[in-house]
Design a protein around this motif. Structure first.
Motif, PDB file in Angstrom:
ATOM      1  N   TYR A  69    -125.544  29.699 -35.000  1.00 16.37           N
ATOM      2  CA  TYR A  69    -124.496  28.680 -35.010  1.00 16.37           C
ATOM      3  C   TYR A  69    -123.594  28.827 -36.242  1.00 16.37           C
ATOM      4  CZ  TYR A  69    -127.099  26.220 -31.327  1.00 16.37           C
ATOM      5  OH  TYR A  69    -127.748  25.874 -30.166  1.00 16.37           O
ATOM      6  N   SER A  70    -124.192  29.108 -37.384  1.00 16.11           N
ATOM      7  CA  SER A  70    -123.400  29.273 -38.607  1.00 16.11           C
ATOM      8  C   SER A  70    -122.493  30.496 -38.508  1.00 16.11           C
ATOM      9  CB  SER A  70    -124.308  29.414 -39.824  1.00 16.11           C
ATOM     10  OG  SER A  70    -125.039  28.240 -40.029  1.00 16.11           O
ATOM     11  N   GLY A  71    -123.028  31.571 -37.967  1.00 19.82           N
ATOM     12  CA  GLY A  71    -122.218  32.775 -37.787  1.00 19.82           C
ATOM     13  C   GLY A  71    -121.045  32.536 -36.855  1.00 19.82           C
ATOM     14  N   ASN A  72    -121.306  31.817 -35.763  1.00 17.59           N
ATOM     15  CA  ASN A  72    -120.227  31.470 -34.840  1.00 17.59           C
ATOM     16  C   ASN A  72    -119.170  30.619 -35.546  1.00 17.59           C
ATOM     17  OD1 ASN A  72    -121.576  32.770 -32.760  1.00 17.59           O
ATOM     18  ND2 ASN A  72    -122.382  30.892 -31.867  1.00 17.59           N
ATOM     19  N   ALA A  73    -119.626  29.649 -36.312  1.00 18.47           N
ATOM     20  CA  ALA A  73    -118.705  28.754 -37.009  1.00 18.47           C
ATOM     21  C   ALA A  73    -117.829  29.525 -37.991  1.00 18.47           C
ATOM     22  CB  ALA A  73    -119.484  27.660 -37.745  1.00 18.47           C
ATOM     23  N   ARG A  74    -118.432  30.404 -38.744  1.00 13.48           N
ATOM     24  CA  ARG A  74    -117.687  31.201 -39.726  1.00 13.48           C
ATOM     25  C   ARG A  74    -116.680  32.100 -39.029  1.00 13.48           C
ATOM     26  NH1 ARG A  74    -117.805  36.128 -41.880  1.00 13.48           N
ATOM     27  NH2 ARG A  74    -117.293  36.400 -44.061  1.00 13.48           N
TER      28      ARG A  74
ATOM     29  N   SER B 146    -115.042  25.675 -34.432  1.00 11.45           N
ATOM     30  CA  SER B 146    -115.838  26.093 -35.574  1.00 11.45           C
ATOM     31  C   SER B 146    -116.664  24.925 -36.120  1.00 11.45           C
ATOM     32  CB  SER B 146    -114.916  26.646 -36.661  1.00 11.45           C
ATOM     33  OG  SER B 146    -115.614  26.891 -37.846  1.00 11.45           O
ATOM     34  N   LYS B 147    -116.024  23.782 -36.220  1.00 14.17           N
ATOM     35  CA  LYS B 147    -116.713  22.598 -36.739  1.00 14.17           C
ATOM     36  C   LYS B 147    -117.823  22.141 -35.793  1.00 14.17           C
ATOM     37  CE  LYS B 147    -112.873  20.914 -39.521  1.00 14.17           C
ATOM     38  NZ  LYS B 147    -111.884  19.846 -39.716  1.00 14.17           N
ATOM     39  N   LYS B 148    -117.614  22.298 -34.484  1.00 14.98           N
ATOM     40  CA  LYS B 148    -118.663  21.950 -33.517  1.00 14.98           C
ATOM     41  C   LYS B 148    -119.883  22.853 -33.694  1.00 14.98           C
ATOM     42  CE  LYS B 148    -115.634  20.158 -29.901  1.00 14.98           C
ATOM     43  NZ  LYS B 148    -115.096  20.402 -28.544  1.00 14.98           N
ATOM     44  N   GLU B 149    -119.630  24.144 -33.863  1.00 19.28           N
ATOM     45  CA  GLU B 149    -120.735  25.080 -34.083  1.00 19.28           C
ATOM     46  C   GLU B 149    -121.447  24.773 -35.394  1.00 19.28           C
ATOM     47  OE1 GLU B 149    -121.914  27.952 -32.061  1.00 19.28           O
ATOM     48  OE2 GLU B 149    -120.968  26.507 -30.719  1.00 19.28           O
ATOM     49  N   ASN B 150    -120.678  24.427 -36.403  1.00 18.55           N
ATOM     50  CA  ASN B 150    -121.268  24.081 -37.692  1.00 18.55           C
ATOM     51  C   ASN B 150    -122.139  22.831 -37.573  1.00 18.55           C
ATOM     52  OD1 ASN B 150    -121.332  24.806 -40.575  1.00 18.55           O
ATOM     53  ND2 ASN B 150    -120.538  22.727 -40.797  1.00 18.55           N
ATOM     54  N   THR B 151    -121.708  21.889 -36.763  1.00 24.03           N
ATOM     55  CA  THR B 151    -122.507  20.675 -36.551  1.00 24.03           C
ATOM     56  C   THR B 151    -123.840  21.021 -35.891  1.00 24.03           C
ATOM     57  OG1 THR B 151    -120.557  19.264 -36.427  1.00 24.03           O
ATOM     58  CG2 THR B 151    -122.563  18.432 -35.369  1.00 24.03           C
TER      59      THR B 151
ATOM     60  N   HIS C 274    -125.958  22.403 -38.578  1.00 23.49           N
ATOM     61  CA  HIS C 274    -126.390  21.316 -39.458  1.00 23.49           C
ATOM     62  C   HIS C 274    -127.508  20.505 -38.798  1.00 23.49           C
ATOM     63  CE1 HIS C 274    -126.090  17.566 -41.809  1.00 23.49           C
ATOM     64  NE2 HIS C 274    -125.858  18.414 -42.786  1.00 23.49           N
ATOM     65  N   ASN C 275    -127.403  20.292 -37.495  1.00 19.99           N
ATOM     66  CA  ASN C 275    -128.452  19.557 -36.770  1.00 19.99           C
ATOM     67  C   ASN C 275    -129.775  20.313 -36.802  1.00 19.99           C
ATOM     68  OD1 ASN C 275    -126.683  17.480 -36.165  1.00 19.99           O
ATOM     69  ND2 ASN C 275    -126.228  18.227 -34.118  1.00 19.99           N
ATOM     70  N   ALA C 276    -129.719  21.639 -36.691  1.00 21.39           N
ATOM     71  CA  ALA C 276    -130.944  22.443 -36.784  1.00 21.39           C
ATOM     72  C   ALA C 276    -131.560  22.303 -38.173  1.00 21.39           C
ATOM     73  CB  ALA C 276    -130.638  23.909 -36.474  1.00 21.39           C
ATOM     74  N   GLN C 277    -130.719  22.300 -39.198  1.00 22.00           N
ATOM     75  CA  GLN C 277    -131.205  22.106 -40.560  1.00 22.00           C
ATOM     76  C   GLN C 277    -131.832  20.713 -40.708  1.00 22.00           C
ATOM     77  OE1 GLN C 277    -128.421  21.226 -43.688  1.00 22.00           O
ATOM     78  NE2 GLN C 277    -129.433  22.683 -45.054  1.00 22.00           N
TER      79      GLN C 277
ATOM     80  N   MET D 199    -124.669  27.564 -45.597  1.00 19.82           N
ATOM     81  CA  MET D 199    -123.859  27.162 -46.746  1.00 19.82           C
ATOM     82  C   MET D 199    -122.558  27.952 -46.824  1.00 19.82           C
ATOM     83  SD  MET D 199    -125.949  24.802 -47.493  1.00 19.82           S
ATOM     84  CE  MET D 199    -124.563  24.046 -48.222  1.00 19.82           C
ATOM     85  N   THR D 200    -122.600  29.250 -46.533  1.00 19.47           N
ATOM     86  CA  THR D 200    -121.368  30.033 -46.603  1.00 19.47           C
ATOM     87  C   THR D 200    -120.406  29.647 -45.486  1.00 19.47           C
ATOM     88  OG1 THR D 200    -122.381  31.883 -45.425  1.00 19.47           O
ATOM     89  CG2 THR D 200    -122.359  31.985 -47.836  1.00 19.47           C
ATOM     90  N   SER D 201    -120.931  29.318 -44.312  1.00 23.33           N
ATOM     91  CA  SER D 201    -120.033  28.897 -43.227  1.00 23.33           C
ATOM     92  C   SER D 201    -119.392  27.558 -43.552  1.00 23.33           C
ATOM     93  CB  SER D 201    -120.753  28.855 -41.881  1.00 23.33           C
ATOM     94  OG  SER D 201    -121.667  27.781 -41.807  1.00 23.33           O
ATOM     95  N   MET D 202    -120.144  26.662 -44.161  1.00 24.03           N
ATOM     96  CA  MET D 202    -119.588  25.362 -44.536  1.00 24.03           C
ATOM     97  C   MET D 202    -118.459  25.537 -45.556  1.00 24.03           C
ATOM     98  SD  MET D 202    -123.077  23.090 -44.690  1.00 24.03           S
ATOM     99  CE  MET D 202    -122.298  21.563 -45.160  1.00 24.03           C
ATOM    100  N   LEU D 203    -118.679  26.378 -46.534  1.00 26.31           N
ATOM    101  CA  LEU D 203    -117.659  26.632 -47.541  1.00 26.31           C
ATOM    102  C   LEU D 203    -116.434  27.314 -46.929  1.00 26.31           C
ATOM    103  CD1 LEU D 203    -116.696  26.586 -50.466  1.00 26.31           C
ATOM    104  CD2 LEU D 203    -117.934  28.735 -50.809  1.00 26.31           C
ATOM    105  N   ALA D 204    -116.678  28.293 -46.058  1.00 23.99           N
ATOM    106  CA  ALA D 204    -115.564  28.991 -45.410  1.00 23.99           C
ATOM    107  C   ALA D 204    -114.699  28.016 -44.620  1.00 23.99           C
ATOM    108  CB  ALA D 204    -116.089  30.101 -44.497  1.00 23.99           C
ATOM    109  N   ILE D 205    -115.323  27.128 -43.875  1.00 23.53           N
ATOM    110  CA  ILE D 205    -114.571  26.164 -43.070  1.00 23.53           C
ATOM    111  C   ILE D 205    -113.713  25.282 -43.967  1.00 23.53           C
ATOM    112  CG2 ILE D 205    -114.785  24.133 -41.582  1.00 23.53           C
ATOM    113  CD1 ILE D 205    -117.294  25.573 -40.378  1.00 23.53           C
ATOM    114  N   GLU D 206    -114.287  24.783 -45.042  1.00 21.13           N
ATOM    115  CA  GLU D 206    -113.535  23.913 -45.949  1.00 21.13           C
ATOM    116  C   GLU D 206    -112.333  24.641 -46.554  1.00 21.13           C
ATOM    117  OE1 GLU D 206    -116.085  22.138 -48.891  1.00 21.13           O
ATOM    118  OE2 GLU D 206    -117.529  21.520 -47.376  1.00 21.13           O
ATOM    119  N   LEU D 207    -112.547  25.857 -47.018  1.00 18.28           N
ATOM    120  CA  LEU D 207    -111.460  26.615 -47.636  1.00 18.28           C
ATOM    121  C   LEU D 207    -110.402  27.020 -46.613  1.00 18.28           C
ATOM    122  CD1 LEU D 207    -113.438  28.871 -50.124  1.00 18.28           C
ATOM    123  CD2 LEU D 207    -111.948  26.940 -50.674  1.00 18.28           C
ATOM    124  N   ILE D 208    -110.837  27.465 -45.459  1.00 18.97           N
ATOM    125  CA  ILE D 208    -109.897  27.879 -44.419  1.00 18.97           C
ATOM    126  C   ILE D 208    -109.079  26.703 -43.922  1.00 18.97           C
ATOM    127  CG2 ILE D 208    -109.791  28.705 -42.023  1.00 18.97           C
ATOM    128  CD1 ILE D 208    -112.045  30.719 -42.889  1.00 18.97           C
ATOM    129  N   GLN D 209    -109.688  25.553 -43.838  1.00 18.97           N
ATOM    130  CA  GLN D 209    -108.947  24.347 -43.456  1.00 18.97           C
ATOM    131  C   GLN D 209    -107.777  24.128 -44.411  1.00 18.97           C
ATOM    132  OE1 GLN D 209    -111.375  21.069 -42.031  1.00 18.97           O
ATOM    133  NE2 GLN D 209    -110.235  19.717 -43.384  1.00 18.97           N
TER     134      GLN D 209
END
Length: 105
Positions: A13-18, A43-48, A51-54, A81-91
């Motif tokens: 899921y994180s890889g998909n999100a990134r 991307s945010k849906k995949e990240n969610t 996050h749910n798995a975590q 963590m890297t996908s979360m950061l990537a999403i924030e920066l890319i946004q």
């Protein structure tokens, strides 16, 4: 709980999100902001999902289950963590591209 399966879900899921976030950035660079917004939302849906798995892991540990911290789980957390950061920066980068495109008109 199958920790290996959960770790693989985190990685997937994180890889998909990134990947989708970077695709969104490419679309923004091309000026296709509708597609960039769509990809960023996906991307945010995949990240969610990641996050749910975590959260499942955290809840299991909080309930007293012993979680073995192997390299696979560390790797999965790194992906999240890297996908979360990537999403924030890319946004934010998409906002800059959108502003730049507006100024160039």
């Amino acid at each position: 709980m199958d920790y290996e399966t959960t770790a693989m879900e985190l990685i997937s899921y994180s890889g998909n999100a990134r990947s989708m976030a970077f695709q969104a950035l490419e679309k923004a660079k091309e000026g296709d902001f509708a597609e960039a917004d769509r990809l960023l939302a996906e991307s945010k849906k995949e990240n969610t999902k990641a996050h749910n798995a975590q959260t499942d892991l955290l809840a299991a540990e909080a309930s007293g289950q012993k979680i073995e911290m192997g390299i696979l789980l560390v790797h999965a957390q790194d992906h999240l963590m890297t996908s979360m950061l990537a999403i924030e920066l890319i946004q934010e980068l998409i906002v800059l591209h959108r502003d730049k495109a507006g100024r160039e008109k």
